[in-house]
Motif scaffolding. Sequence first.
Motif, PDB file in Angstrom:
ATOM      1  N   ASN A  35       0.840  -1.211   0.000  1.00  0.00           N
ATOM      2  CA  ASN A  35       0.000   0.000   0.000  1.00  0.00           C
ATOM      3  C   ASN A  35       0.870   1.255   0.000  1.00  0.00           C
ATOM      4  N   ASP A  64      -4.947  -0.512  -4.012  1.00  0.00           N
ATOM      5  CA  ASP A  64      -5.770   0.459  -3.305  1.00  0.00           C
ATOM      6  C   ASP A  64      -6.199  -0.142  -1.966  1.00  0.00           C
ATOM      7  N   THR A  65      -6.207   0.696  -0.916  1.00  0.00           N
ATOM      8  CA  THR A  65      -6.439   0.217   0.447  1.00  0.00           C
ATOM      9  C   THR A  65      -7.824  -0.392   0.648  1.00  0.00           C
ATOM     10  N   GLN A  66      -8.798   0.016  -0.111  1.00  0.00           N
ATOM     11  CA  GLN A  66     -10.125  -0.592   0.029  1.00  0.00           C
ATOM     12  C   GLN A  66     -10.317  -1.728  -0.984  1.00  0.00           C
ATOM     13  N   ASP A 157      -8.180   6.810  -0.649  1.00  0.00           N
ATOM     14  CA  ASP A 157      -8.419   5.366  -0.514  1.00  0.00           C
ATOM     15  C   ASP A 157      -8.248   4.856   0.918  1.00  0.00           C
ATOM     16  N   TRP A 158      -7.910   5.746   1.868  1.00  0.00           N
ATOM     17  CA  TRP A 158      -7.790   5.291   3.249  1.00  0.00           C
ATOM     18  C   TRP A 158      -9.143   5.211   3.965  1.00  0.00           C
TER      19      TRP A 158
END
Length: 313
Positions: A35, A64-66, A157-158
């Motif tokens: 990430n 992407d974090t999600q 994206d957090w």
Amino acid sequence: MKAFKAIALAGVFGMFATAGALAEDATDPIKIITNNWTSQLVLSNVVGQVLQSKGYNIEYKSSDTQLQYTALAAGDMDFQVEVWEGSQAESFDKAVAAGALDLGAHEAVTREDWWYPSYMNEMCPGLPDWKALNACAAKLATAETGTKGRFVGPPADWGKHYSERIQALKMDFQEVPVGQAATLWAELQAAYDRKEPVVLFNWTPNFIEAKFEGQFVEFPTYEPGCFTDPKWGSNPDAIYDCGAPAKGYLKKAGSKQLGEKWPMATEILKKVNFSNPQIAAAAAMVDVDGMTPEDAAKKWIETNPDSVKAWLQ
Ligand code: TMO
């Protein structure tokens, strides 16, 4: 036939695990997710290098974090070393319900939220309470935010829902998100050097705590209902009228195929365990010392042999 033999051998070697012994798939790569923050990159490389030392083929895949949780559930990626409760619990829970593996928690306790340098305690009496911050909004106003205070927010994206929080709590603030973590630290450094007010997204464990003095803003205490039930909290018509968990978990996640294809590696990954100081030190090697995540991981492994030994037992 070959596959069957490998699985049978995995059972035998699993009982007498020795350094270098490898009895499961070493050709197909285990895909480790990377990430856009530094501790995650270092820890991913630590885990990757440890698995490589046991003979596994490793591939690093940035995500992407999600969306990474959809990839984990689908088996397109295999392992995530940092699942932060405060920013990923919703996506992670959905992935686990769809077949991804919860590989357990690190001993690290985490927090992600609004944060300010301690010299602001004098400028804004009543801090760290969020209402005191809100009363101080004018001091954080910028050309970009007009009469509203500027909150320097995380990359999109957090998954933090901060604009919703500002609305739900009727705050005189505007979120200005950064594109990458480095911009957060540049904003903090610039304000810090001139002792100017600034409030930004930060988290712990992180290298920041060793370099800057500051605190998290205290918002209404998080409870799960805050994210799902509008009636919860001070605003009866809105969710997100609370802070993030102050003592969040840090977990590891795997794909379903990870457990099926690489059962011994999965056992190692369940034991992988980082503490708060170990994670802060990992980030500092990159953000303060300027090392690459690869080199930082090598050094981390050299300086933490007892941890690595415990994972491989
Ligand atoms: C997910 N993060 C630690 C960057 O807040």
